[in-house]
Enzyme design. Structure first.
Site, PDB file in Angstrom:
ATOM      1  N   GLY A   1     -61.383  42.754 -13.516  1.00 52.84           N
ATOM      2  CA  GLY A   1     -61.959  43.514 -12.447  1.00 52.84           C
ATOM      3  C   GLY A   1     -60.987  43.438 -11.120  1.00 52.84           C
TER       4      GLY A   1
ATOM      5  N   PRO B   1     -57.907  41.842 -17.859  1.00 55.07           N
ATOM      6  CG  PRO B   1     -55.740  41.608 -17.665  1.00 55.07           C
ATOM      7  CD  PRO B   1     -56.753  40.905 -18.213  1.00 55.07           C
ATOM      8  N   GLY B   2     -57.842  44.979 -17.481  1.00 54.02           N
ATOM      9  CA  GLY B   2     -58.029  46.393 -18.144  1.00 54.02           C
ATOM     10  C   GLY B   2     -57.441  47.445 -17.108  1.00 54.02           C
TER      11      GLY B   2
ATOM     12  CE1 TYR C   1     -69.233  54.075 -12.186  1.00 56.57           C
ATOM     13  CE2 TYR C   1     -67.058  54.666 -12.373  1.00 56.57           C
ATOM     14  CZ  TYR C   1     -68.235  53.982 -12.984  1.00 56.57           C
ATOM     15  OH  TYR C   1     -68.401  53.491 -14.407  1.00 56.57           O
TER      16      TYR C   1
ATOM     17  CB  CYS D   1     -71.035  75.410 -16.275  1.00 58.73           C
ATOM     18  SG  CYS D   1     -72.143  76.805 -15.569  1.00 58.73           S
ATOM     19  CD  GLU D   2     -73.364  70.169 -14.445  1.00 57.88           C
ATOM     20  OE1 GLU D   2     -73.827  70.086 -13.497  1.00 57.88           O
ATOM     21  OE2 GLU D   2     -74.115  70.466 -15.701  1.00 57.88           O
TER      22      GLU D   2
END
Length: 433
Positions: free
Chosen positions: A250, A293-294, A336, A363-364
């Site tokens: 994180g 960790p990523g 987010y 198409c949004e």
């Protein structure tokens, strides 16, 4: 110009570079949208985390790359060559790692709703640590291990009740979470008792994870303190000492100039200090520490390149700049409201003089990369680079509107190579009947 990642620069032609490679040339060679990953930066970040364990915890730990951030065969090969562990959350990630030749005895397998097939895979492939998330899973894993005549090595995932002060969707350590055994209700203690009693489970230790994109060490230190108190309780009440303590990941990164994360060795310095003193004061065996960790390994190493298709200015409202990608290759803004830094790659030496909303082609109405973003004067045909997209972009990409997923290339020592092919139209219908 100041960049959010230290592997970015500007060459004599005024073009953005990553790993000293011209991004405009990359866009021309491979097409756009295009994910570009700097392998040298990935390796540097891996080594930085490993050094922090060596320096502050006498090397008594392992760094496990959280591959949900970015998963493909090549990243597992890189992790294997860097002597890293890995963290996985699905049978698909496990299968990919095995096919890439990764030694999964150095893997942790997570998930709050693992299937029987996935649990069987972990035992068949010899996964080193299975992180058990709930009582139902514990019973199923013990039954499967019994049937196979093996003992499953497990950690129990604990929700420590620590608020990570991050976005609600990516907080995982508080009491109200879908993950893990709750500490405050006594559920975690009961789970340890149950695990010890299972003949075909070997309880190696505990796992916790408080959230993602955390920009200070306060929550991590609180999490470590809470877990050590629980470890002491287990020794005093059950005469059971854990061997492993997985403190999750994180660690935040710099997405924009507003972010100011500490250097990652500070995390291990502060957490190791807490654990070392606690173990000495309470005569506890010092646990083997794992961290996951990523984002902090992959995100700063990556950028995404787009071609501008058009520009629409609504006076006194906003200016839209449309690109040939969007929420299909980067859904983090719509999920987010994640902020990014962007620039015109073929005008990287110019000042940022415009405020724009970068819009995708889906198409949004909500298909946006970001709003009110500072950028150089931009025109149709320009190449836009969105920075720090090495994590949770390719891995969360989709085929919405039947768009094809972009290619991924790696940069190493100034040379580019393809590691994931761009999807073709035939790929889109491959599973259709």
């Amino acid at each position: 110009m100041k960049f959010v990642s230290d592997n970015l620069g500007v060459n004599e032609q005024g073009n953005l570079t990553i790993g000293n490679v011209d991004t405009v040339k990359l866009a021309k060679k491979y097409g756009t949208p295009l994910y570009v990953m700097d392998e040298d930066e990935i390796r540097k970040n891996c080594q930085m985390f490993q050094k922090s364990i060596d320096t502050y915890y006498d090397g008594q730990g392992m760094v496990c790359y959280a591959s949900k951030a970015f998963s493909c065969k090549e990243i597992y090969r890189v992790m294997q060559s860097e002597n890293m562990g890995i963290d996985m959350v699905s049978g698909g990630e496990l299968y990919t790692a095995v096919q890439a030749g990764f030694d999964v005895s150095k893997a942790c397998f997570h998930g709050n709703n693992k299937t029987d097939a996935e649990l069987e895979m972990t035992l068949e492939y010899g996964v080193g640590r299975i992180v058990v998330d709930n009582a139902y899973e514990m019973e199923r894993l013990n039954r499967i291990a019994t049937k196979k005549g093996v003992v499953a090595p497990i950690l129990l995932r604990i929700t420590p009740g620590v608020d990570a002060h991050t976005h609600y969707f990516i907080r995982t350590g508080q009491i109200d979470s879908k993950f893990g055994f709750t500490l405050e209700t006594g559920e975690a203690f009961e789970a340890v008792q149950r695990a010890i009693a299972c003949d075909h489970l070997d309880l190696l230790g505990l796992h916790c994870h408080i959230g993602s994109q955390i920009l200070d060490t306060t929550g991590f230190v609180a999490g470590a303190e809470t877990m050590m108190q629980f470890i002491l309780q287990l020794k005093e009440k059950l005469n059971f000492e854990i061997r492993d303590l997985n403190l999750g990941g994180g660690f935040g990164i710099c997405y924009t100039q507003a972010d100011d994360p500490p250097t990652y060795d500070i995390y291990m310095r502060d957490v190791a200090a807490i654990i070392n003193v606690f173990c000495t004061d309470h005569q506890l065996k010092r646990p083997f520490i794992l961290i996951e960790p990523g984002r902090s390994i992959a995100a700063p190493a990556g950028i995404t390149l787009y071609t501008v298709g058009g520009k629409k200015t609504i006076p006194n409202v906003r200016t839209y700049v449309s690109v040939d990608g969007g929420m299909c290759d980067n859904p983090r803004y719509i999920l987010y409201q994640s902020a990014y830094d962007a620039l015109v790659a073929n005008k990287a030496d110019k000042p940022k003089t415009e405020i724009v909303t970068i819009a995708g082609k889906c198409c949004e109405s909500g298909d946006l990369i970001g709003e009110n973003m500072e950028i150089q004067s931009v025109d149709a045909g320009d190449i836009i680079a969105v920075c720090a997209t090495g994590a949770y972009n390719y891995s969360m990409s989709s085929n919405y509107n039947r768009l094809q997923k972009p290619a991924v290339i790696f940069i190493k020592n100034g040379e580019d190579r393809l590691v994931v092919k761009r999807e073709s139209l035939d790929d889109l219908i491959r599973c259709d009947i």
